[in-house]
Design a protein around this motif. Structure first.
Motif, short mmCIF file in Angstrom:
data_model
loop_
_atom_site.label_atom_id
_atom_site.label_comp_id
_atom_site.label_asym_id
_atom_site.label_seq_id
_atom_site.Cartn_x
_atom_site.Cartn_y
_atom_site.Cartn_z
N ALA A 66 35.86 40.11 42.07
CA ALA A 66 37.15 40.56 41.84
C ALA A 66 37.33 41.81 40.76
O ALA A 66 37.07 41.63 39.63
N ASP A 67 37.98 42.86 41.27
CA ASP A 67 38.09 43.86 40.48
C ASP A 67 39.70 43.81 40.38
O ASP A 67 40.46 44.23 40.92
N LEU A 68 40.04 43.27 39.13
CA LEU A 68 41.63 43.03 38.76
C LEU A 68 41.96 44.09 38.15
O LEU A 68 41.61 44.61 37.05
N GLY A 69 43.18 44.47 38.79
CA GLY A 69 43.89 45.92 38.13
C GLY A 69 43.08 47.08 38.97
O GLY A 69 42.79 48.04 37.88
N CYS A 70 42.84 47.02 40.05
CA CYS A 70 41.74 47.96 40.52
C CYS A 70 42.42 49.38 40.87
O CYS A 70 41.74 50.39 41.05
N GLY A 71 43.80 49.38 40.58
CA GLY A 71 44.17 50.89 40.97
C GLY A 71 44.02 51.42 42.35
O GLY A 71 43.95 50.89 43.13
N PRO A 72 43.81 52.76 42.28
CA PRO A 72 43.51 53.07 43.57
C PRO A 72 41.81 52.98 44.17
O PRO A 72 41.42 53.67 45.14
N GLY A 73 41.14 52.01 43.66
CA GLY A 73 39.97 51.65 44.11
C GLY A 73 38.84 52.46 44.05
O GLY A 73 37.67 51.77 44.48
N GLY A 89 43.94 53.07 52.02
CA GLY A 89 43.60 54.23 52.64
C GLY A 89 42.53 54.90 52.34
O GLY A 89 41.74 55.57 53.43
N ALA A 90 42.15 54.95 51.05
CA ALA A 90 40.74 55.62 50.53
C ALA A 90 39.51 54.96 51.09
O ALA A 90 38.63 55.55 51.36
N TYR A 91 39.49 53.50 51.24
CA TYR A 91 38.50 52.67 51.32
C TYR A 91 38.79 51.44 52.23
O TYR A 91 38.71 50.34 52.00
N PRO A 92 38.82 52.02 53.31
CA PRO A 92 39.61 50.71 54.62
C PRO A 92 38.37 49.81 55.10
O PRO A 92 38.87 48.94 55.37
#
Length: 217
Positions: free
Chosen positions: A56-63, A91-94
């Motif tokens: 899990a990337d917690l606080g992932c922001g825009p990914g 949207g950036a990483y569907p």
């Protein structure tokens, strides 16, 4: 019954919603300028990949860092308190999974993760609430799992944790030793740390702590 969301998280979510698009533009290539962090992320990926289990990337922001971990071969998903950030990431990483959520009450089973990345996402948590967040990370990590925690360090190691004027929302600088002590109290053992001087647009010393939930048996 779900735990109530702490009031400060509403403020953090609203603040990041307001700057989500600009933030995404500014930090999309930040790892290109951070060779030491890239190396530590690669080491984290190697350790977690050997263990198995999702990350899990917690606080992932825009990914963008979530996607970087996927490129390193991890089964990773992102969680963020800001709905606007989650929308941008999807949207950036569907091809990746991104969920709205908080670090204080993760919608995840006990011992379900091989790794947790919390890259500069703990900095907005009031110091008194940090132990509860670390306890939640310990809960969701499988025995042997790793946490990689990024934060801004105090300039003087002897200085206590203190607030500073973050561009988006109130944030806190930590002495690495003090945060490492809280990790230990939460049942997480420090494995490595990185503290470096700021470069370019950075506003202070950058720190990373790698910690592990001890294996059982």
């Amino acid at each position: 019954m779900a735990e109530p969301v702490p009031s400060y998280l509403h403020d953090v979510a609203s603040a990041y919603d307001d700057v989500a698009a600009r933030y995404s533009e500014l930090f999309a290539t930040v790892l290109d300028r951070q060779p030491l962090e890239r190396a530590l992320l690669a080491a984290f990926a190697d350790l977690v990949r050997d263990l198995g289990g999702p990350v899990a990337d917690l606080g992932c922001g825009p990914g963008h860092v979530t996607a970087h971990l996927r490129e390193l071969g991890l089964d990773v998903f992102g969680v963020d308190v800001s709905p606007a950030m989650v929308t941008l990431a999807r949207g950036a990483y569907p091809q990746l999974r991104f969920d709205e959520g908080t670090m204080t009450a993760l919608d995840l089973p006990d011992r379900s993760l091989g790794g947790v990345l919390a890259r500069y996402s703990l900095i907005h948590t009031p110091p008194g609430d940090v132990p509860a967040v670390l306890a939640e990370v310990h809960r969701v990590l499988a025995p042997g799992g790793y946490l990689l925690l990024g934060f801004l360090a105090t300039d003087d190691p002897a200085t206590e944790v203190h607030a500073y004027d973050h561009r988006v929302s109130v944030a806190y600088r930590w002495p690495p030793d003090q945060l490492a002590t809280l990790l230990s109290k939460a049942g997480l053992v420090e494995a490595a740390r990185l503290v470096r001087a700021p470069v370019e647009e950075e506003r202070g010393r950058q720190a990373q702590l790698l910690a592990r939930r001890p294996p059982e048996g």
